[in-house]
Design an enzyme around this catalytic site. Structure first.
Site, PDB file in Angstrom:
ATOM      1  CG  HIS A 111      -1.955  -1.121   1.128  1.00 61.94           C
ATOM      2  ND1 HIS A 111      -2.591  -1.644   2.233  1.00 61.94           N
ATOM      3  CD2 HIS A 111      -2.404  -1.838   0.072  1.00 61.94           C
ATOM      4  CE1 HIS A 111      -3.417  -2.625   1.843  1.00 61.94           C
ATOM      5  NE2 HIS A 111      -3.312  -2.760   0.542  1.00 61.94           N
TER       6      HIS A 111
ATOM      7  CB  CYS B 202       3.436  20.912 -13.363  1.00 62.56           C
ATOM      8  SG  CYS B 202       2.647  19.767 -12.229  1.00 62.56           S
TER       9      CYS B 202
HETATM   10  C1  BV8 Z   1      -8.224  -2.272  -5.351  1.00 59.26           C
HETATM   11  C2  BV8 Z   1      -3.253   2.851   2.582  1.00 59.26           C
HETATM   12  C3  BV8 Z   1      -8.662  -2.571  -7.641  1.00 59.26           C
HETATM   13  C4  BV8 Z   1      -3.781   4.164   2.927  1.00 59.26           C
HETATM   14  C5  BV8 Z   1      -5.032   1.190   2.705  1.00 59.26           C
HETATM   15  C6  BV8 Z   1     -11.721  -7.684  -3.660  1.00 59.26           C
HETATM   16  C7  BV8 Z   1     -10.698  -7.544  -4.587  1.00 59.26           C
HETATM   17  C8  BV8 Z   1     -10.159  -6.291  -4.863  1.00 59.26           C
HETATM   18  C9  BV8 Z   1     -10.633  -5.157  -4.178  1.00 59.26           C
HETATM   19  C10 BV8 Z   1     -11.641  -5.292  -3.255  1.00 59.26           C
HETATM   20  C11 BV8 Z   1     -12.187  -6.538  -2.990  1.00 59.26           C
HETATM   21  N1  BV8 Z   1     -13.149  -6.375  -2.035  1.00 59.26           N
HETATM   22  C12 BV8 Z   1     -13.219  -5.060  -1.688  1.00 59.26           C
HETATM   23  C13 BV8 Z   1     -12.327  -4.375  -2.434  1.00 59.26           C
HETATM   24  C14 BV8 Z   1     -12.135  -2.934  -2.371  1.00 59.26           C
HETATM   25  C15 BV8 Z   1     -11.119  -2.501  -1.319  1.00 59.26           C
HETATM   26  C16 BV8 Z   1     -11.224  -3.285  -0.037  1.00 59.26           C
HETATM   27  O1  BV8 Z   1     -10.481  -4.225   0.181  1.00 59.26           O
HETATM   28  N2  BV8 Z   1     -12.123  -2.884   0.862  1.00 59.26           N
HETATM   29  C17 BV8 Z   1     -12.251  -3.570   2.148  1.00 59.26           C
HETATM   30  C18 BV8 Z   1     -12.347  -2.534   3.262  1.00 59.26           C
HETATM   31  C19 BV8 Z   1     -13.446  -4.485   2.071  1.00 59.26           C
HETATM   32  N3  BV8 Z   1      -9.779  -2.632  -1.856  1.00 59.26           N
HETATM   33  C20 BV8 Z   1      -9.280  -1.624  -2.576  1.00 59.26           C
HETATM   34  O2  BV8 Z   1      -9.873  -0.604  -2.861  1.00 59.26           O
HETATM   35  C21 BV8 Z   1      -7.828  -1.809  -3.034  1.00 59.26           C
HETATM   36  N4  BV8 Z   1      -7.722  -1.479  -4.428  1.00 59.26           N
HETATM   37  O3  BV8 Z   1      -8.841  -3.239  -5.064  1.00 59.26           O
HETATM   38  O4  BV8 Z   1      -7.958  -1.874  -6.661  1.00 59.26           O
HETATM   39  C22 BV8 Z   1      -9.901  -1.755  -7.827  1.00 59.26           C
HETATM   40  C23 BV8 Z   1      -9.775  -0.596  -8.562  1.00 59.26           C
HETATM   41  C24 BV8 Z   1     -10.943   0.165  -8.770  1.00 59.26           C
HETATM   42  C25 BV8 Z   1     -12.181  -0.228  -8.211  1.00 59.26           C
HETATM   43  C26 BV8 Z   1     -12.245  -1.392  -7.419  1.00 59.26           C
HETATM   44  C27 BV8 Z   1     -11.110  -2.160  -7.218  1.00 59.26           C
HETATM   45  C28 BV8 Z   1      -6.903  -0.854  -2.320  1.00 59.26           C
HETATM   46  C29 BV8 Z   1      -6.879  -1.154  -0.843  1.00 59.26           C
HETATM   47  C30 BV8 Z   1      -5.787  -0.305  -0.172  1.00 59.26           C
HETATM   48  C31 BV8 Z   1      -6.427   0.684   0.755  1.00 59.26           C
HETATM   49  N5  BV8 Z   1      -5.367   1.413   1.462  1.00 59.26           N
HETATM   50  N6  BV8 Z   1      -4.050   1.870   3.287  1.00 59.26           N
HETATM   51  C32 BV8 Z   1      -3.492   4.498   4.368  1.00 59.26           C
HETATM   52  O5  BV8 Z   1      -2.859   3.710   5.086  1.00 59.26           O
HETATM   53  O6  BV8 Z   1      -3.919   5.588   4.755  1.00 59.26           O
HETATM   54  S1  BV8 Z   1      -5.811  -0.048   3.540  1.00 59.26           S
HETATM   55  C33 BV8 Z   1      -5.481  -0.020   5.201  1.00 59.26           C
HETATM   56  O7  BV8 Z   1      -6.032  -1.260   5.694  1.00 59.26           O
HETATM   57  C34 BV8 Z   1      -4.012  -0.079   5.609  1.00 59.26           C
HETATM   58  O8  BV8 Z   1      -3.114  -0.265   4.523  1.00 59.26           O
HETATM   59  C35 BV8 Z   1      -3.973  -1.321   6.482  1.00 59.26           C
HETATM   60  O9  BV8 Z   1      -2.753  -1.894   6.520  1.00 59.26           O
HETATM   61  C36 BV8 Z   1      -4.958  -2.147   5.777  1.00 59.26           C
HETATM   62  C37 BV8 Z   1      -5.405  -3.408   6.430  1.00 59.26           C
HETATM   63  O10 BV8 Z   1      -5.725  -3.126   7.764  1.00 59.26           O
HETATM   64  P1  BV8 Z   1      -4.853  -3.928   8.859  1.00 59.26           P
HETATM   65  O11 BV8 Z   1      -3.409  -3.666   8.588  1.00 59.26           O
HETATM   66  O12 BV8 Z   1      -5.285  -5.331   8.883  1.00 59.26           O
HETATM   67  O13 BV8 Z   1      -5.221  -3.161  10.188  1.00 59.26           O
HETATM   68  P2  BV8 Z   1      -6.522  -3.386  11.098  1.00 59.26           P
HETATM   69  O14 BV8 Z   1      -6.578  -2.252  12.056  1.00 59.26           O
HETATM   70  O15 BV8 Z   1      -7.690  -3.696  10.222  1.00 59.26           O
HETATM   71  O16 BV8 Z   1      -6.193  -4.734  11.915  1.00 59.26           O
HETATM   72  C38 BV8 Z   1      -5.149  -4.742  12.853  1.00 59.26           C
HETATM   73  C39 BV8 Z   1      -5.060  -6.152  13.394  1.00 59.26           C
HETATM   74  O17 BV8 Z   1      -3.951  -6.230  14.277  1.00 59.26           O
HETATM   75  C40 BV8 Z   1      -6.288  -6.583  14.161  1.00 59.26           C
HETATM   76  O18 BV8 Z   1      -6.661  -7.890  13.765  1.00 59.26           O
HETATM   77  C41 BV8 Z   1      -5.810  -6.583  15.633  1.00 59.26           C
HETATM   78  O19 BV8 Z   1      -6.437  -7.607  16.397  1.00 59.26           O
HETATM   79  C42 BV8 Z   1      -4.347  -6.893  15.463  1.00 59.26           C
HETATM   80  N7  BV8 Z   1      -3.463  -6.380  16.512  1.00 59.26           N
HETATM   81  C43 BV8 Z   1      -3.560  -5.187  17.167  1.00 59.26           C
HETATM   82  N8  BV8 Z   1      -2.520  -5.089  18.028  1.00 59.26           N
HETATM   83  C44 BV8 Z   1      -1.746  -6.207  17.892  1.00 59.26           C
HETATM   84  C45 BV8 Z   1      -2.351  -7.041  16.921  1.00 59.26           C
HETATM   85  N9  BV8 Z   1      -1.841  -8.234  16.566  1.00 59.26           N
HETATM   86  C46 BV8 Z   1      -0.703  -8.632  17.181  1.00 59.26           C
HETATM   87  N10 BV8 Z   1      -0.067  -7.883  18.120  1.00 59.26           N
HETATM   88  C47 BV8 Z   1      -0.557  -6.687  18.493  1.00 59.26           C
HETATM   89  N11 BV8 Z   1       0.091  -5.973  19.442  1.00 59.26           N
HETATM   90 ZN    ZN Z   2       3.968  18.299 -11.092  1.00 59.83          ZN
END
Ligand code: BV8
Ligand code: ZN
Length: 244
Positions: A117, A149
């Site tokens: 990402h 630009c």
């Molecule tokens: C795309 C960057 C094609 C920005 C982020 C199927 C196929 C393809 C796409 C999709 C699909 N289904 C849905 C989609 C669309 C969408 C998507 O996935 N939506 C989800 C919400 C359902 N995906 C997209 O849009 C992707 N692009 O598919 O392109 C396309 C093109 C056009 C039209 C359609 C499709 C792009 C996705 C990228 C989004 N950008 N981040 C930024 O950071 O600001 S995503 C964001 O979520 C971060 O990158 C993050 O890393 C990521 C995942 O979250 P996690 O890292 O898992 O974090 P979270 O808080 O959720 O969980 C933390 C975990 O840690 C928990 O389980 C917790 O229990 C645990 N934890 C906490 N503390 C600890 C711990 N574990 C161990 N030790 C600890 N101490």
């Molecule tokens: Zn530029």
């Protein structure tokens, strides 16, 4: 911590380890996760901030949110989980495929990282794609303009609805097909296509080890789920090497 013998056996025989990480691995460094109780997105919906349309609608607001996160990232250090992964490179072929944009794996010393990402430390002009880093000019909370630009400058992270850029995802898929053990660390495994990485590893015969505080979307695919903090569990896995 006593690990189950099947895992210890696999770990002893393995040659190639893949670490698929999410925001949870950085939680103990003080960086809030996205969906946890104090998650970054509890207050605001991702679409309101992490999307190109949100940026174009209100560039200053989105830029300011990234500045806020950049300042947090700059004030933090990798934790013992990041360092344990880097240290394992002395004993195995180790690849890191991360969803995180916080640069902590690189700062901990890991050398083979695919940032699915993007990274919050890089920025580029939306019109001419010129890249800018912190050293290029003093960032403040107003969205900066390109020197060439005058286009808007945005963070080099992948927003919702954007395709993943560069070679990170194809590289990650290739490594998933080749690894012996795929560790899934600190991710809710709900963001795609990133979440396909451990699924591909499983399809190609890897042993899937999930490290998380709680069960996730991926848990039913895991061969072994280890519940607890990654900053405590990963150093104990590293210690297994010395006991081998
Ligand atoms: C795309 C960057 C094609 C920005 C982020 C199927 C196929 C393809 C796409 C999709 C699909 N289904 C849905 C989609 C669309 C969408 C998507 O996935 N939506 C989800 C919400 C359902 N995906 C997209 O849009 C992707 N692009 O598919 O392109 C396309 C093109 C056009 C039209 C359609 C499709 C792009 C996705 C990228 C989004 N950008 N981040 C930024 O950071 O600001 S995503 C964001 O979520 C971060 O990158 C993050 O890393 C990521 C995942 O979250 P996690 O890292 O898992 O974090 P979270 O808080 O959720 O969980 C933390 C975990 O840690 C928990 O389980 C917790 O229990 C645990 N934890 C906490 N503390 C600890 C711990 N574990 C161990 N030790 C600890 N101490
Ligand atoms: Zn530029």
């Amino acid at each position: 911590m006593d690990f189950k013998s099947e895992f210890k056996e696999k770990f002893k025989k393995a040659k190639s380890l893949l670490f698929f990480t999410g925001a949870g691995i950085s939680a103990e460094s003080g960086i809030a996760t996205f969906r946890g109780k104090d998650g970054l997105w509890n207050k605001l919906k991702p679409e309101e901030l992490a999307s190109f349309s949100a940026f174009m609608k209100n560039p200053d607001m989105v830029w300011e949110w990234y500045q806020y996160r950049r300042n947090i990232v700059e004030g933090t250090l990798p934790n013992s989980g990041h360092y344990a992964i880097a240290e394992l490179e002395k004993y195995y072929n180790v690849d890191v495929v991360t969803q995180n944009v916080d640069n902590l794996h690189e700062r901990a010393g890991s050398t083979k990282i695919d940032e699915l990402h993007g990274s919050i430390v890089r920025n580029f002009c939306v019109d001419c794609n010129t890249f800018y880093n912190h050293q290029d000019f003093e960032f403040d909370n107003k969205v900066p303009r390109c020197k060439k630009c005058n286009g808007l400058i945005r963070p080099d992270v992948v927003w919702f609805g954007e395709n993943l850029r560069g070679h990170a995802f194809p590289n990650g898929e290739r490594k998933a097909k080749e690894c012996d053990i795929c560790f899934v660390v600190g991710t809710s495994a709900i963001v795609y296509p990133a979440a396909y990485i451990p699924i591909t590893a499983k399809q190609y015969g890897a042993y899937i080890v999930e490290i998380n505080l709680e069960p996730t979307e991926l848990s039913d695919q895991a061969d072994y789920s280890i519940y607890g903090k990654s900053g405590e569990i990963l150093p104990q896995i590293l210690r297994l090497v010395n006991n081998n």
